[in-house]
Design a protein around this motif. Structure first.
Motif, PDB file in Angstrom:
ATOM      1  N   ASP A  88       0.831  -1.205   0.000  1.00 35.26           N
ATOM      2  CA  ASP A  88       0.000   0.000   0.000  1.00 35.26           C
ATOM      3  C   ASP A  88       0.867   1.257   0.000  1.00 35.26           C
ATOM      4  OD1 ASP A  88      -0.021   1.431   2.814  1.00 35.26           O
ATOM      5  OD2 ASP A  88      -0.043  -0.710   3.234  1.00 35.26           O
ATOM      6  N   GLY A  89       0.261   2.369  -0.395  1.00 32.85           N
ATOM      7  CA  GLY A  89       1.000   3.600  -0.597  1.00 32.85           C
ATOM      8  C   GLY A  89       1.716   4.099   0.639  1.00 32.85           C
ATOM      9  N   LEU A  90       1.089   3.970   1.810  1.00 30.83           N
ATOM     10  CA  LEU A  90       1.706   4.444   3.037  1.00 30.83           C
ATOM     11  C   LEU A  90       2.949   3.623   3.372  1.00 30.83           C
ATOM     12  CD1 LEU A  90       1.090   6.725   5.017  1.00 30.83           C
ATOM     13  CD2 LEU A  90      -0.038   5.038   6.479  1.00 30.83           C
ATOM     14  N   ALA A  91       2.839   2.298   3.214  1.00 30.04           N
ATOM     15  CA  ALA A  91       3.997   1.436   3.469  1.00 30.04           C
ATOM     16  C   ALA A  91       5.109   1.721   2.462  1.00 30.04           C
ATOM     17  CB  ALA A  91       3.579  -0.033   3.399  1.00 30.04           C
ATOM     18  N   LEU A  92       4.713   1.948   1.203  1.00 30.99           N
ATOM     19  CA  LEU A  92       5.696   2.268   0.169  1.00 30.99           C
ATOM     20  C   LEU A  92       6.387   3.592   0.480  1.00 30.99           C
ATOM     21  CD1 LEU A  92       7.090   1.854  -2.528  1.00 30.99           C
ATOM     22  CD2 LEU A  92       5.050   2.786  -3.667  1.00 30.99           C
ATOM     23  N   LEU A  93       5.621   4.569   0.921  1.00 28.17           N
ATOM     24  CA  LEU A  93       6.179   5.867   1.274  1.00 28.17           C
ATOM     25  C   LEU A  93       7.235   5.721   2.370  1.00 28.17           C
ATOM     26  CD1 LEU A  93       6.211   8.957   1.241  1.00 28.17           C
ATOM     27  CD2 LEU A  93       4.162   8.933   2.672  1.00 28.17           C
ATOM     28  N   LYS A  94       6.938   4.928   3.384  1.00 27.54           N
ATOM     29  CA  LYS A  94       7.893   4.715   4.472  1.00 27.54           C
ATOM     30  C   LYS A  94       9.145   3.991   3.975  1.00 27.54           C
ATOM     31  CE  LYS A  94       4.343   4.572   8.077  1.00 27.54           C
ATOM     32  NZ  LYS A  94       3.635   3.727   9.081  1.00 27.54           N
ATOM     33  N   ARG A  95       8.980   3.046   3.042  1.00 23.01           N
ATOM     34  CA  ARG A  95      10.122   2.335   2.481  1.00 23.01           C
ATOM     35  C   ARG A  95      11.007   3.286   1.689  1.00 23.01           C
ATOM     36  NH1 ARG A  95       9.066  -3.257   1.602  1.00 23.01           N
ATOM     37  NH2 ARG A  95      11.030  -3.388   0.461  1.00 23.01           N
ATOM     38  N   ILE A  96      10.381   4.180   0.929  1.00 20.36           N
ATOM     39  CA  ILE A  96      11.137   5.147   0.122  1.00 20.36           C
ATOM     40  C   ILE A  96      11.983   6.033   1.031  1.00 20.36           C
ATOM     41  CG2 ILE A  96      10.936   7.160  -1.385  1.00 20.36           C
ATOM     42  CD1 ILE A  96       8.354   5.867  -2.502  1.00 20.36           C
ATOM     43  N   ARG A  97      11.378   6.560   2.078  1.00 20.02           N
ATOM     44  CA  ARG A  97      12.126   7.437   2.986  1.00 20.02           C
ATOM     45  C   ARG A  97      13.179   6.660   3.768  1.00 20.02           C
ATOM     46  NH1 ARG A  97      11.046  11.213  -0.253  1.00 20.02           N
ATOM     47  NH2 ARG A  97       9.246  12.560   0.178  1.00 20.02           N
ATOM     48  N   ALA A  98      12.929   5.396   4.063  1.00 23.93           N
ATOM     49  CA  ALA A  98      13.921   4.574   4.761  1.00 23.93           C
ATOM     50  C   ALA A  98      15.156   4.344   3.900  1.00 23.93           C
ATOM     51  CB  ALA A  98      13.306   3.234   5.165  1.00 23.93           C
ATOM     52  N   LEU A  99      14.986   4.423   2.582  1.00 28.88           N
ATOM     53  CA  LEU A  99      16.100   4.285   1.650  1.00 28.88           C
ATOM     54  C   LEU A  99      16.844   5.605   1.461  1.00 28.88           C
ATOM     55  CD1 LEU A  99      14.343   2.093  -1.083  1.00 28.88           C
ATOM     56  CD2 LEU A  99      16.195   1.364   0.444  1.00 28.88           C
ATOM     57  N   SER A 100      16.465   6.626   2.229  1.00 28.79           N
ATOM     58  CA  SER A 100      17.072   7.973   2.146  1.00 28.79           C
ATOM     59  C   SER A 100      16.838   8.625   0.789  1.00 28.79           C
ATOM     60  CB  SER A 100      18.578   7.901   2.448  1.00 28.79           C
ATOM     61  OG  SER A 100      18.802   7.434   3.757  1.00 28.79           O
ATOM     62  N   ILE A 101      15.728   8.283   0.155  1.00 32.97           N
ATOM     63  CA  ILE A 101      15.347   8.912  -1.111  1.00 32.97           C
ATOM     64  C   ILE A 101      14.490  10.128  -0.778  1.00 32.97           C
ATOM     65  CG2 ILE A 101      14.026   8.616  -3.245  1.00 32.97           C
ATOM     66  CD1 ILE A 101      14.775   5.642  -3.148  1.00 32.97           C
ATOM     67  N   SER A 102      14.966  11.308  -1.157  1.00 34.02           N
ATOM     68  CA  SER A 102      14.301  12.549  -0.770  1.00 34.02           C
ATOM     69  C   SER A 102      13.424  13.130  -1.870  1.00 34.02           C
ATOM     70  CB  SER A 102      15.350  13.592  -0.361  1.00 34.02           C
ATOM     71  OG  SER A 102      16.258  13.834  -1.418  1.00 34.02           O
ATOM     72  N   THR A 103      13.161  12.351  -2.920  1.00 32.31           N
ATOM     73  CA  THR A 103      12.308  12.814  -4.017  1.00 32.31           C
ATOM     74  C   THR A 103      10.974  13.332  -3.481  1.00 32.31           C
ATOM     75  OG1 THR A 103      13.265  11.135  -5.465  1.00 32.31           O
ATOM     76  CG2 THR A 103      11.190  12.126  -6.172  1.00 32.31           C
ATOM     77  N   PRO A 104      10.529  14.517  -3.914  1.00 30.73           N
ATOM     78  CA  PRO A 104       9.221  15.029  -3.463  1.00 30.73           C
ATOM     79  C   PRO A 104       8.094  14.060  -3.823  1.00 30.73           C
ATOM     80  CG  PRO A 104      10.484  16.780  -4.497  1.00 30.73           C
ATOM     81  CD  PRO A 104      11.242  15.509  -4.745  1.00 30.73           C
ATOM     82  N   ILE A 105       7.175  13.839  -2.887  1.00 32.19           N
ATOM     83  CA  ILE A 105       6.077  12.890  -3.082  1.00 32.19           C
ATOM     84  C   ILE A 105       4.752  13.561  -2.748  1.00 32.19           C
ATOM     85  CG2 ILE A 105       5.035  10.719  -2.313  1.00 32.19           C
ATOM     86  CD1 ILE A 105       7.843   9.692  -1.721  1.00 32.19           C
ATOM     87  N   ILE A 106       3.821  13.478  -3.680  1.00 36.70           N
ATOM     88  CA  ILE A 106       2.445  13.914  -3.429  1.00 36.70           C
ATOM     89  C   ILE A 106       1.609  12.658  -3.197  1.00 36.70           C
ATOM     90  CG2 ILE A 106       0.411  15.102  -4.330  1.00 36.70           C
ATOM     91  CD1 ILE A 106       2.235  16.798  -6.061  1.00 36.70           C
ATOM     92  N   LEU A 107       1.050  12.524  -2.010  1.00 38.75           N
ATOM     93  CA  LEU A 107       0.208  11.378  -1.688  1.00 38.75           C
ATOM     94  C   LEU A 107      -1.212  11.680  -2.143  1.00 38.75           C
ATOM     95  CD1 LEU A 107       0.538   8.623  -0.271  1.00 38.75           C
ATOM     96  CD2 LEU A 107      -0.236   9.719   1.841  1.00 38.75           C
ATOM     97  N   VAL A 108      -1.767  10.817  -2.987  1.00 42.43           N
ATOM     98  CA  VAL A 108      -3.092  11.023  -3.571  1.00 42.43           C
ATOM     99  C   VAL A 108      -4.028   9.945  -3.032  1.00 42.43           C
ATOM    100  CG1 VAL A 108      -4.405  11.258  -5.700  1.00 42.43           C
ATOM    101  CG2 VAL A 108      -2.000  11.934  -5.649  1.00 42.43           C
ATOM    102  N   THR A 109      -5.151  10.342  -2.433  1.00 38.72           N
ATOM    103  CA  THR A 109      -6.016   9.355  -1.798  1.00 38.72           C
ATOM    104  C   THR A 109      -7.438   9.879  -1.635  1.00 38.72           C
ATOM    105  OG1 THR A 109      -6.342   8.076   0.247  1.00 38.72           O
ATOM    106  CG2 THR A 109      -5.260  10.204   0.443  1.00 38.72           C
ATOM    107  N   ALA A 110      -8.359   8.951  -1.461  1.00 39.90           N
ATOM    108  CA  ALA A 110      -9.749   9.316  -1.178  1.00 39.90           C
ATOM    109  C   ALA A 110      -9.968   9.517   0.320  1.00 39.90           C
ATOM    110  CB  ALA A 110     -10.678   8.222  -1.691  1.00 39.90           C
ATOM    111  N   LEU A 111      -8.981   9.156   1.141  1.00 42.39           N
ATOM    112  CA  LEU A 111      -9.094   9.324   2.590  1.00 42.39           C
ATOM    113  C   LEU A 111      -8.821  10.783   2.933  1.00 42.39           C
ATOM    114  CD1 LEU A 111      -7.108   6.118   3.658  1.00 42.39           C
ATOM    115  CD2 LEU A 111      -9.591   6.405   3.482  1.00 42.39           C
ATOM    116  N   ASP A 112      -9.858  11.482   3.371  1.00 46.03           N
ATOM    117  CA  ASP A 112      -9.724  12.934   3.549  1.00 46.03           C
ATOM    118  C   ASP A 112      -9.832  13.395   4.996  1.00 46.03           C
ATOM    119  OD1 ASP A 112     -12.368  12.399   3.923  1.00 46.03           O
ATOM    120  OD2 ASP A 112     -13.121  13.962   2.575  1.00 46.03           O
TER     121      ASP A 112
END
Length: 226
Positions: A58-82
């Motif tokens: 899922d996107g949240l888990a993927l987001l945490k994995r990306i940051r754990a890899l020290s990848i600082s690429t800007p990320i816009i999280l897109v979701t229906a959860l508001d």
């Protein structure tokens, strides 16, 4: 600017990516979280549009994995959860912005432009800095603590890729594709030669940065004083 769009709704993904391409962006798409992680490890992106609800990972888990890899690429999280809690969770996990579905394409474009103006995440005008080095992209020159030196086109492109992704292990195939093009018929020895040239340039400027070889994988730019 190269964007990775991760969205499991293929119809929406195709429509949005078509719009972004028409605006002049280079866009890669994938519909699965695990596939997205593979893409991110292989390619250096300038921005990631990330759906929260994804198969495999899922996107949240993927987001945490990306940051754990020290990848600082800007990320816009897109979701229906508001909900406010959902927004806080996404931002705390490492997202730079949060966009709720359904959204207007014009608003998405505006948010991308807004992120591109953040100097802490994106290169400022024609200069890119990390550690004690500043790369002048327009002038193709490298400035360090002791000296400055001019770069060839390939050296400048290689320096740009490394400086945009400090501390990350960049696969050889990804570097070759970014500098020579994905379909170019180029020998891997060419990359080794330009890595050697750029190491000499860093030494000339008196920089403490080092390009480390990761055996059988690729290269990483490290700051030796950290």
């Amino acid at each position: 600017m190269r964007i990775l769009f991760v969205e499991d709704d293929q119809t929406l993904c195709d429509a949005v990516s078509f719009h972004l391409i028409n605006e002049g962006y280079l866009v890669d798409v994938c519909y699965d979280g695990a596939d997205a992680l593979y893409f991110i490890r292989q390619e250096a992106y300038d921005l990631i549009l990330l759906d929260r609800m994804l198969p495999s990972l899922d996107g949240l888990a993927l987001l945490k994995r990306i940051r754990a890899l020290s990848i600082s690429t800007p990320i816009i999280l897109v979701t229906a959860l508001d909900g406010v809690g959902d927004r806080i969770t996404g931002l705390d996990a490492g997202a730079d912005d949060y966009l709720v579905k359904p959204y207007a394409i014009a608003e998405l474009s505006a948010r991308i432009r807004a992120l591109s103006r953040r100097p802490t995440q994106w290169e400022s005008l024609n200069h890119l800095s990390y550690g004690d080095i500043t790369l002048d992209l327009a002038g193709q020159s490298l400035k360090g603590p002791s000296h400055s030196c001019s770069l060839s086109k390939r050296e400048s492109q290689l320096a740009e890729v490394l400086l945009k992704n400090p501390g990350q292990t960049l696969p050889r195939a990804m570097i070759l594709a970014r500098i020579w093009g994905p379909d170019a018929d180029v020998e891997e020895g060419n990359l080794d030669s330009y890595i050697h040239f750029l190491r000499r340039r860093l030494h000339t400027t008196g920089s403490t940065l080092q390009i480390k070889t990761v055996r059988s994988v690729g290269y990483t730019l490290e700051n030796s004083i950290c």
